[in-house]
Scaffold this active site. Structure first.
Site, PDB file in Angstrom:
ATOM      1  N   GLU A   1      -6.131   7.254  -0.543  1.00  0.00           N
ATOM      2  CA  GLU A   1      -6.059   6.015   0.227  1.00  0.00           C
ATOM      3  C   GLU A   1      -6.786   4.885  -0.501  1.00  0.00           C
ATOM      4  OE1 GLU A   1      -4.255   5.309   2.888  1.00  0.00           O
ATOM      5  OE2 GLU A   1      -3.479   7.338   2.738  1.00  0.00           O
TER       6      GLU A   1
ATOM      7  N   HIS B   1       0.833  -1.202   0.000  1.00  0.00           N
ATOM      8  CA  HIS B   1       0.000   0.000   0.000  1.00  0.00           C
ATOM      9  C   HIS B   1       0.870   1.255   0.000  1.00  0.00           C
ATOM     10  CE1 HIS B   1      -3.467   2.547   1.423  1.00  0.00           C
ATOM     11  NE2 HIS B   1      -2.470   3.225   1.968  1.00  0.00           N
ATOM     12  N   GLU B   2       1.916   1.261   0.838  1.00  0.00           N
ATOM     13  CA  GLU B   2       2.798   2.429   0.919  1.00  0.00           C
ATOM     14  C   GLU B   2       3.645   2.579  -0.342  1.00  0.00           C
ATOM     15  OE1 GLU B   2       2.158   4.497   3.147  1.00  0.00           O
ATOM     16  OE2 GLU B   2       0.834   3.113   4.202  1.00  0.00           O
TER      17      GLU B   2
END
Length: 314
Positions: A243, A164-165
């Site tokens: 996000e 995700h990062e």
């Protein structure tokens, strides 16, 4: 919704929000100029110049500032943390971006974030709380006392969080977050200067320009007062949308959206905030590090339930 359809819609939505934000900054500058001088043109000229200058200063030192704010310590070799090093390395390889610098934040609350204005200058930070969920032996002592009720994350779940990062890096989200945060500061500064100018003009007996349209004057005054709040709301909307995009992109990298959904479920249920996190850097984290339990327009992160639902529908 299919994975690639989510990615496409989130990107389109971001373009619209960011375009609106830039136009809003120009509108605030024009309003301040009109309220004080009866002419919006000087504000339209000065605002982009000041914004570019301020954003440039923030961009030049953003990574080091964010890491210092969160008291993150850099991992400089694979021997310092082999699993974390290889996980970041593998995710960067899959995403086809240079391997980012790696940092660890000594905090029992599990979380992570990425920073850096472009892939070549990127960095990933994870808390010790996230890493400590990997082993039963690590959940001992003081940390175990504070977070013993938390389910541990499997290696696949930690890989999902790191993916995700890395997806934030791949999508240039950190650059966008830095620029939008700088624009929020620009609006706050301009609103403060505009309010002070208006105050000093009123106490010094300055006359209002007779050519000022009363309706435009009222709108300008309203913008002057509400601009900082509106700017924060727009910034939060951008953060929430990115996000969702990073969730989808992270699932694309790992090909395992369930692991990311499971990690999010466990991290979101943790009541302990990240003590090292600042409110300024909160939007960068994987999940809300301050645990404010705020939803809707005033939240920096989407509702975890909705994020998990989207991931499990992929």
């Amino acid at each position: 919704m299919l994975l690639y359809e989510q990615i496409r819609k989130n990107k389109v939505k971001t373009v619209f929000i960011v375009t609106g934000f830039v136009l809003f900054v120009l509108l605030v500058g024009a309003a301040i100029s009109y309220v004080n001088y009866g002419d919006a043109i000087p504000g339209l000229i000065f605002t982009p110049i000041f914004s570019l200058f301020y954003v440039g200063i923030v961009i030049m030192s953003s990574t080091n500032i964010v890491m210092k704010m969160n008291r993150a310590q850099e991992v400089t070799s694979v021997e310092e943390h082999r699993f974390l090093w290889h996980t970041v390395e593998n995710m960067a390889m899959v995403a086809r971006v240079p391997m980012p610098r790696i940092f660890i934040i000594n905090d029992p609350s599990p979380n992570a974030f990425a920073t850096g204005l472009k892939p070549e200058k990127a960095a990933v930070a994870v808390t010790t709380g996230l890493l400590d969920r990997l082993s039963r032996e690590e959940v001992e002592g003081v940390i175990a006392h504070e977070v013993a009720h938390i389910n541990r994350l499997s290696r696949e779940e930690v890989e999902g969080v790191i993916a995700h990062e890395v997806a934030h890096i791949k999508n240039y989200d950190v650059r966008l977050s830095t620029v939008t945060l700088a624009l929020v500061s620009v609006i706050a500064i301009m609103s403060d200067i505009g309010s002070r100018m208006l105050f000093f003009r009123s106490i010094s007996g300055g006359r209002r320009d007779q050519n000022q349209n009363p309706i435009f004057l009222i709108i300008g005054l309203a913008l002057l007062i509400l601009a900082p709040l509106i700017a924060m709301l727009i910034n939060m909307a951008i953060s929430r949308n990115r996000e969702f995009l990073a969730d989808a992109s992270g699932a694309e990298l790992t090909r395992n959206p369930d692991a990311l959904a499971s990690a999010l479920e466990k991290i979101a249920n943790v009541e302990t905030p990240v003590e090292q996190a600042s409110s300024a850097s909160a939007p960068l984290y994987f999940s809300d590090p301050l645990k404010k339990k705020v939803s809707g327009l005033f939240s920096t992160h989407p509702d975890p339930v909705e994020r998990i639902s989207r991931l499990r529908q992929m």
